[in-house]
Scaffold this motif. Structure first.
Motif, PDB file in Angstrom:
ATOM      1  N   MET A  87       0.852  -1.194   0.000  1.00 57.22           N
ATOM      2  CA  MET A  87       0.000   0.000   0.000  1.00 57.22           C
ATOM      3  C   MET A  87       0.890   1.248   0.000  1.00 57.22           C
ATOM      4  O   MET A  87       1.629   1.456   0.956  1.00 57.22           O
ATOM      5  N   THR A 104      -1.283   5.310  12.067  1.00 54.15           N
ATOM      6  CA  THR A 104      -0.207   6.219  12.479  1.00 54.15           C
ATOM      7  C   THR A 104       0.051   6.176  13.982  1.00 54.15           C
ATOM      8  O   THR A 104       1.010   6.793  14.457  1.00 54.15           O
ATOM      9  N   GLY A 105      -0.844   5.552  14.748  1.00 55.73           N
ATOM     10  CA  GLY A 105      -0.680   5.519  16.201  1.00 55.73           C
ATOM     11  C   GLY A 105      -1.174   6.787  16.888  1.00 55.73           C
ATOM     12  O   GLY A 105      -0.976   6.975  18.090  1.00 55.73           O
ATOM     13  N   LEU A 106      -1.830   7.661  16.113  1.00 55.43           N
ATOM     14  CA  LEU A 106      -2.280   8.928  16.703  1.00 55.43           C
ATOM     15  C   LEU A 106      -3.288   8.698  17.837  1.00 55.43           C
ATOM     16  O   LEU A 106      -3.185   9.313  18.907  1.00 55.43           O
ATOM     17  N   ASN A 107      -4.250   7.809  17.626  1.00 55.77           N
ATOM     18  CA  ASN A 107      -5.258   7.578  18.681  1.00 55.77           C
ATOM     19  C   ASN A 107      -4.621   6.954  19.923  1.00 55.77           C
ATOM     20  O   ASN A 107      -4.996   7.284  21.057  1.00 55.77           O
ATOM     21  N   ILE A 112      -5.612  -3.436  16.476  1.00 53.05           N
ATOM     22  CA  ILE A 112      -5.501  -4.368  15.354  1.00 53.05           C
ATOM     23  C   ILE A 112      -5.055  -3.589  14.117  1.00 53.05           C
ATOM     24  O   ILE A 112      -5.572  -2.497  13.851  1.00 53.05           O
ATOM     25  N   ALA A 141      -3.819  -4.457  10.014  1.00 51.04           N
ATOM     26  CA  ALA A 141      -3.508  -5.433   8.965  1.00 51.04           C
ATOM     27  C   ALA A 141      -2.323  -4.992   8.097  1.00 51.04           C
ATOM     28  O   ALA A 141      -1.591  -5.832   7.576  1.00 51.04           O
ATOM     29  N   ASP A 192     -11.905   2.847  13.581  1.00 54.17           N
ATOM     30  CA  ASP A 192     -11.247   3.830  12.712  1.00 54.17           C
ATOM     31  C   ASP A 192     -10.768   3.179  11.416  1.00 54.17           C
ATOM     32  O   ASP A 192      -9.617   3.333  11.010  1.00 54.17           O
TER      33      ASP A 192
HETATM   34  C1  LIG Z   1      -8.529   5.348   8.477  1.00 53.61           C
HETATM   35  S1  LIG Z   1      -6.999   4.515   8.772  1.00 53.61           S
HETATM   36  C2  LIG Z   1      -6.859   5.003  10.475  1.00 53.61           C
HETATM   37  C3  LIG Z   1      -5.665   4.539  11.182  1.00 53.61           C
HETATM   38  C4  LIG Z   1      -5.366   5.055  12.590  1.00 53.61           C
HETATM   39  N1  LIG Z   1      -6.440   4.916  13.517  1.00 53.61           N
HETATM   40  C5  LIG Z   1      -4.718   6.400  12.582  1.00 53.61           C
HETATM   41  O1  LIG Z   1      -5.171   7.272  13.326  1.00 53.61           O
HETATM   42  O2  LIG Z   1      -3.743   6.561  11.874  1.00 53.61           O
HETATM   43  C6  LIG Z   1      -7.561   2.804   8.742  1.00 53.61           C
HETATM   44  C7  LIG Z   1      -6.561   1.778   9.213  1.00 53.61           C
HETATM   45  O3  LIG Z   1      -7.163   0.469   9.153  1.00 53.61           O
HETATM   46  C8  LIG Z   1      -6.201  -0.459   8.654  1.00 53.61           C
HETATM   47  N2  LIG Z   1      -6.922  -1.579   8.035  1.00 53.61           N
HETATM   48  C9  LIG Z   1      -7.384  -1.675   6.770  1.00 53.61           C
HETATM   49  N3  LIG Z   1      -8.017  -2.850   6.580  1.00 53.61           N
HETATM   50  C10 LIG Z   1      -7.950  -3.510   7.748  1.00 53.61           C
HETATM   51  C11 LIG Z   1      -8.433  -4.791   8.168  1.00 53.61           C
HETATM   52  N4  LIG Z   1      -9.103  -5.587   7.357  1.00 53.61           N
HETATM   53  N5  LIG Z   1      -8.191  -5.160   9.448  1.00 53.61           N
HETATM   54  C12 LIG Z   1      -7.498  -4.333  10.285  1.00 53.61           C
HETATM   55  N6  LIG Z   1      -7.024  -3.126   9.934  1.00 53.61           N
HETATM   56  C13 LIG Z   1      -7.253  -2.712   8.682  1.00 53.61           C
HETATM   57  C14 LIG Z   1      -5.401   0.372   7.673  1.00 53.61           C
HETATM   58  O4  LIG Z   1      -4.159  -0.223   7.386  1.00 53.61           O
HETATM   59  C15 LIG Z   1      -5.293   1.694   8.400  1.00 53.61           C
HETATM   60  O5  LIG Z   1      -4.188   1.723   9.241  1.00 53.61           O
END
Ligand SMILES: C[S@@+](CC[C@H](N)C(=O)[O-])C[C@H]1O[C@@H](n2cnc3c(N)ncnc32)[C@H](O)[C@@H]1O
Length: 230
Positions: A1, A70-73, A93, A95, A163
């Protein structure tokens, strides 16, 4: 990605995913959105009503984040523990983890005036997957490298930060099956918060058993959702 760093309207960074044409956060402000949705509407009610759910010998507040990214939360949640005596067990979690090369360039620590917390932010990303790691005596993180679909969840979370990428680009994360799995993993009285307030998302949350509240959204978004398991 393939992900590139962008600056959002509050000056904080986010990531843009070219193949999805989607950002990790609101372009109106990443820190602003995370604080509003996950901290103010999610975490703070638990900290304020500290007596009812997770205290009284029941152990720490158990938070599950879907998508560590990003680990922000996680960082904002850690900062909240510094302001109170709350103890948090944070499970995240993810992926598709973000590389250290990228997270090292993000400006969250600087903008949160939290230079002393740089080692914490670094450890959130560098620590091992699958093992609980204590970042302080109040905050332990467990990172799970898996998809939400495949991950086996404990049935004891008080609060879920949902999120995922939006339903427009990742509809498979917003299904009845996924929400039923999350509903089963929440303690009675617990909540799920998310930035997305689409009608179909609210209806799906209701169908699996959540009581759904629409709350004012962060700048740039009319509403957000808090869903409670009664
Ligand atoms: C909208 S981003 C938010 C990330 C994080 N909360 C932040 O503040 O940076 C969505 C996140 O979900 C992860 N993601 C996508 N598909 C996923 C899945 N099937 N299972 C778990 N995580 C997934 C993405 O890699 C991404 O890090």
């Amino acid at each position: 990605m393939l992900r590139t760093i962008i600056k959002t309207a509050d000056g904080s960074h986010s990531l843009f995913v070219e193949e999805l044409n989607e950002h990790y956060h609101s372009i109106h402000g990443a820190i602003q959105e995370s604080k509003h949705v996950f901290i103010d509407a999610g975490l703070k009610p638990f900290v304020i009503c500290s007596s009812d759910l997770y205290r009284g010998g029941k152990g720490p507040l158990a938070i599950l984040e879907i998508g560590l990214g990003t680990g922000l939360n996680a960082m904002l949640t850690y900062i909240e523990t510094q302001k109170s005596d709350i103890k948090i067990h944070y499970t995240a979690i993810e992926a598709y983890p973000v590389s250290g090369d990228l997270t090292d360039q993000l400006n969250y620590v600087e903008l949160l005036n939290a230079q002393v917390l740089q080692p914490v932010y670094t450890t959130i990303h560098a620590c091992e997957w699958g093992i609980p790691v204590a970042l302080s005596n109040q905050f332990t993180i467990l990172k799970i490298k898996n998809t939400l679909q495949e991950a086996v969840l404990e049935n004891s979370y008080h609060l879920i930060y949902f999120d995922a990428f939006g339903p427009g680009v990742q509809p498979e994360m917003w299904t009845e099956e996924i929400f039923a799995k999350l509903f089963a993993s929440v303690e009675s009285g617990g909540c799920l918060v998310t930035y997305c307030a689409k009608g179909e998302v609210k209806r799906t949350l209701k169908r699996v058993g959540f009581t759904v509240e629409s709350l004012p959204g962060p700048p740039g978004k009319r509403e957000m959702v808090r869903a409670r398991k009664n």
